[in-house]
Design an enzyme around this catalytic site. Structure first.
Site, PDB file in Angstrom:
ATOM      1  N   TYR A   1     -27.269  11.578  25.504  1.00  0.00           N
ATOM      2  CA  TYR A   1     -28.834  12.009  25.086  1.00  0.00           C
ATOM      3  C   TYR A   1     -29.273  13.037  24.602  1.00  0.00           C
ATOM      4  O   TYR A   1     -29.955  13.097  23.711  1.00  0.00           O
ATOM      5  CB  TYR A   1     -29.550  11.109  26.595  1.00  0.00           C
ATOM      6  CG  TYR A   1     -30.932  11.085  26.090  1.00  0.00           C
ATOM      7  CD1 TYR A   1     -31.653   9.963  25.518  1.00  0.00           C
ATOM      8  CD2 TYR A   1     -31.980  11.993  26.493  1.00  0.00           C
ATOM      9  CE1 TYR A   1     -33.006   9.891  25.143  1.00  0.00           C
ATOM     10  CE2 TYR A   1     -33.405  12.063  26.277  1.00  0.00           C
ATOM     11  CZ  TYR A   1     -33.868  10.756  25.675  1.00  0.00           C
ATOM     12  OH  TYR A   1     -35.163  10.601  25.166  1.00  0.00           O
TER      13      TYR A   1
ATOM     14  N   GLY B   1     -43.557   4.016  21.082  1.00  0.00           N
ATOM     15  CA  GLY B   1     -43.828   3.746  19.724  1.00  0.00           C
ATOM     16  C   GLY B   1     -44.798   2.648  19.398  1.00  0.00           C
ATOM     17  O   GLY B   1     -45.482   2.757  18.336  1.00  0.00           O
TER      18      GLY B   1
ATOM     19  N   SER C   1     -36.796  15.799  22.446  1.00  0.00           N
ATOM     20  CA  SER C   1     -37.074  15.556  23.811  1.00  0.00           C
ATOM     21  C   SER C   1     -36.863  17.009  24.460  1.00  0.00           C
ATOM     22  O   SER C   1     -36.060  17.808  23.967  1.00  0.00           O
ATOM     23  CB  SER C   1     -36.260  14.509  24.413  1.00  0.00           C
ATOM     24  OG  SER C   1     -36.186  14.919  26.122  1.00  0.00           O
TER      25      SER C   1
ATOM     26  N   GLY D   1     -42.923   0.913  24.681  1.00  0.00           N
ATOM     27  CA  GLY D   1     -43.230   2.045  24.948  1.00  0.00           C
ATOM     28  C   GLY D   1     -43.959   3.050  24.120  1.00  0.00           C
ATOM     29  O   GLY D   1     -45.060   2.730  23.714  1.00  0.00           O
TER      30      GLY D   1
ATOM     31  N   GLY E   1     -38.693   1.647  16.351  1.00  0.00           N
ATOM     32  CA  GLY E   1     -38.855   1.351  17.779  1.00  0.00           C
ATOM     33  C   GLY E   1     -40.324   1.052  18.110  1.00  0.00           C
ATOM     34  O   GLY E   1     -40.655   1.714  19.168  1.00  0.00           O
TER      35      GLY E   1
HETATM   36  N1  LIG Z   1     -39.996   8.248  27.644  1.00  0.00           N
HETATM   37  C1  LIG Z   1     -39.936   9.898  27.894  1.00  0.00           C
HETATM   38  O1  LIG Z   1     -40.198  10.276  28.733  1.00  0.00           O
HETATM   39  C2  LIG Z   1     -39.402  10.398  26.583  1.00  0.00           C
HETATM   40  C3  LIG Z   1     -39.212  11.741  26.589  1.00  0.00           C
HETATM   41  C4  LIG Z   1     -38.809  12.630  25.491  1.00  0.00           C
HETATM   42  C5  LIG Z   1     -38.566  11.933  24.520  1.00  0.00           C
HETATM   43  N2  LIG Z   1     -38.535  10.367  24.485  1.00  0.00           N
HETATM   44  C6  LIG Z   1     -38.251   9.600  23.089  1.00  0.00           C
HETATM   45  O2  LIG Z   1     -39.242   8.798  22.864  1.00  0.00           O
HETATM   46  C7  LIG Z   1     -38.751   7.683  22.063  1.00  0.00           C
HETATM   47  C8  LIG Z   1     -39.281   6.389  22.430  1.00  0.00           C
HETATM   48  O3  LIG Z   1     -38.761   6.144  23.694  1.00  0.00           O
HETATM   49  P1  LIG Z   1     -39.699   5.442  24.877  1.00  0.00           P
HETATM   50  O4  LIG Z   1     -39.708   6.185  26.064  1.00  0.00           O
HETATM   51  O5  LIG Z   1     -40.870   4.964  24.154  1.00  0.00           O
HETATM   52  O6  LIG Z   1     -38.740   4.167  25.036  1.00  0.00           O
HETATM   53  P2  LIG Z   1     -38.717   2.696  25.019  1.00  0.00           P
HETATM   54  O7  LIG Z   1     -40.096   2.014  25.877  1.00  0.00           O
HETATM   55  O8  LIG Z   1     -37.491   2.057  25.525  1.00  0.00           O
HETATM   56  O9  LIG Z   1     -39.058   2.302  23.562  1.00  0.00           O
HETATM   57  C9  LIG Z   1     -37.817   2.251  22.471  1.00  0.00           C
HETATM   58  C10 LIG Z   1     -37.856   1.835  21.551  1.00  0.00           C
HETATM   59  O10 LIG Z   1     -36.779   1.806  20.604  1.00  0.00           O
HETATM   60  C11 LIG Z   1     -36.187   0.442  20.120  1.00  0.00           C
HETATM   61  N3  LIG Z   1     -34.784   0.549  20.002  1.00  0.00           N
HETATM   62  C12 LIG Z   1     -33.913   0.536  20.951  1.00  0.00           C
HETATM   63  N4  LIG Z   1     -32.649   0.544  20.626  1.00  0.00           N
HETATM   64  C13 LIG Z   1     -32.690  -0.028  19.366  1.00  0.00           C
HETATM   65  C14 LIG Z   1     -31.891  -0.549  18.285  1.00  0.00           C
HETATM   66  N5  LIG Z   1     -30.600  -0.630  18.457  1.00  0.00           N
HETATM   67  N6  LIG Z   1     -32.427  -0.845  17.148  1.00  0.00           N
HETATM   68  C15 LIG Z   1     -33.818  -0.959  16.805  1.00  0.00           C
HETATM   69  N7  LIG Z   1     -34.728  -0.589  17.700  1.00  0.00           N
HETATM   70  C16 LIG Z   1     -34.147   0.077  19.004  1.00  0.00           C
HETATM   71  C17 LIG Z   1     -36.909  -0.168  21.371  1.00  0.00           C
HETATM   72  O11 LIG Z   1     -36.863  -1.871  21.069  1.00  0.00           O
HETATM   73  P3  LIG Z   1     -36.955  -3.204  22.209  1.00  0.00           P
HETATM   74  O12 LIG Z   1     -38.269  -3.353  22.496  1.00  0.00           O
HETATM   75  O13 LIG Z   1     -36.098  -4.074  21.641  1.00  0.00           O
HETATM   76  O14 LIG Z   1     -35.887  -2.291  23.325  1.00  0.00           O
HETATM   77  C18 LIG Z   1     -38.300   0.187  21.535  1.00  0.00           C
HETATM   78  O15 LIG Z   1     -39.141  -0.327  20.584  1.00  0.00           O
HETATM   79  C19 LIG Z   1     -37.229   7.831  22.001  1.00  0.00           C
HETATM   80  O16 LIG Z   1     -36.851   8.259  20.759  1.00  0.00           O
HETATM   81  C20 LIG Z   1     -37.206   8.632  23.287  1.00  0.00           C
HETATM   82  O17 LIG Z   1     -35.830   9.458  23.166  1.00  0.00           O
HETATM   83  C21 LIG Z   1     -39.156   9.765  25.493  1.00  0.00           C
END
Ligand SMILES: NC(=O)c1ccc[n+]([C@@H]2O[C@H](COP(=O)([O-])OP(=O)(O)OC[C@H]3O[C@@H](n4cnc5c(N)ncnc54)[C@H](OP(=O)(O)O)[C@@H]3O)[C@@H](O)[C@H]2O)c1
Length: 279
Positions: free
Chosen positions: A161, A14, A137, A12, A8
């Site tokens: 989640y 990643g 998280s 975001g 991913g």
């Molecule tokens: N944001 C927060 O406040 C927060 C807090 C705690 C934990 N987290 C964790 O941080 C991590 C990153 O999340 P983020 O906030 O950066 O979210 P994000 O911006 O939505 O990024 C998520 C990434 O995962 C990919 N993805 C989603 N579904 C997928 C699938 N079926 N197959 C392959 N790739 C897939 C997305 O691809 P696309 O680009 O194609 O959508 C994107 O690259 C997650 O594990 C989340 O639970 C986030």
């Protein structure tokens, strides 16, 4: 130069983590489900660090077959992986199922990463300082019904989640007990303004730069070389909920996760000691 696979990394936290690790001189294997988005990230990384041959791999984590294909491709093409960052994640507002009939949040956020990690152990073993980093998280659950999560009776997006994020910690702690010479840790990145946050909680959150701090630290810092089996927040060890520490729950989830693998070919490729886990 380390080779670092980030699931991913097309958006975001990643994507930002990929940029910062590339900037520090490392080679990134960009994983995503969209070739177009991955190509854009590759162009960014190529301009940040043109020396490293960054690479794109595509696999939808909603499919165990695609996880298997991804691991086969990496084993064919790569000599080693130094750091595996299991970052990809979703927040689902409604009940949907993966290709393998598993609730989508648990399939994408947890179970596909469980499978991918076990399949990539041979490549990690080739590194001099192999590290696995799992995204959890702060909202990880206080308990887990290991039989209900795959096909929940009363679906609730927030619960699914939180369950998937507790599963990542339970997996981390159990894997740590089985592995030698590969470290595995998990983290909460902060509350970060990404599309996942907006999907689940609406607007708000800190910058993606803030979100990348702990994963970059766990991937590279000498301070955590050889350190394994912990949950990190803001680059510090933190105690997760007591459920995450329950060995019985770690074992139950592990065994159920093996049971939920659909393809014999996957099971054949997972080393025996990960299949026959002592409880
Ligand atoms: N944001 C927060 O406040 C927060 C807090 C705690 C934990 N987290 C964790 O941080 C991590 C990153 O999340 P983020 O906030 O950066 O979210 P994000 O911006 O939505 O990024 C998520 C990434 O995962 C990919 N993805 C989603 N579904 C997928 C699938 N079926 N197959 C392959 N790739 C897939 C997305 O691809 P696309 O680009 O194609 O959508 C994107 O690259 C997650 O594990 C989340 O639970 C986030």
């Amino acid at each position: 130069m380390k080779t670092i696979l980030i699931t991913g990394s097309t958006d975001g936290i990643g994507r930002e983590t990929a940029k910062e690790l590339a900037d520090k001189g490392h080679r990134i294997i960009i994983h995503g489900r969209s070739q177009t988005k991955a190509q854009k990230v590759k162009e960014e990384l190529d301009s940040i660090n043109p020396e490293a041959e960054h690479k794109i791999v595509i696999a939808d984590l909603n499919s165990q077959q695609q996880v298997l294909d991804l691991s086969n491709q990496l084993k064919d093409e790569e000599a080693k992986i130094d750091v595996l960052i299991n970052n990809a994640g979703i927040y689902q507002n409604s009940l949907e199922f993966s290709e393998d009939q598993i609730e989508k949040t648990i399939a994408v956020n947890y179970h596909s990463h469980f499978i991918l990690t076990l399949l990539l152990i041979p490549l990690l073993k080739e590194s001099a300082d192999p590290r696995i980093i799992n995204f959890s998280s702060m909202v990880h659950a206080h308990n887990l019904n290991v039989d209900n999560i795959w096909d929940p009776i009363n679906f609730n997006g927030s619960q699914a989640y939180s369950d998937s994020k507790l599963a990542m910690i339970l997996f981390t702690f159990k894997l740590d007990k089985i592995l030698d010479n590969i470290t595995v840790n998990c983290l909460h990145p902060g509350v970060i303004n990404t599309k996942l946050l907006r999907q689940g909680w609406g607007a708000g959150g800190s910058s993606v730069e803030k979100g990348a701090e702990t994963p970059v630290y766990l991937a590279l810092s000498d301070e955590v070389r050889g350190e394994s089996g912990s949950y990190y927040v803001k680059k510090r060890k933190k105690k997760p909920t007591s459920a995450a520490l329950r060995q019985e729950l770690q074992d139950q989830l592990w065994n159920k996760s093996i049971e939920m693998i659909k393809y014999q070919e996957i099971l054949n490729k997972i080393p025996d000691r990960f299949l026959e886990v002592q409880t």
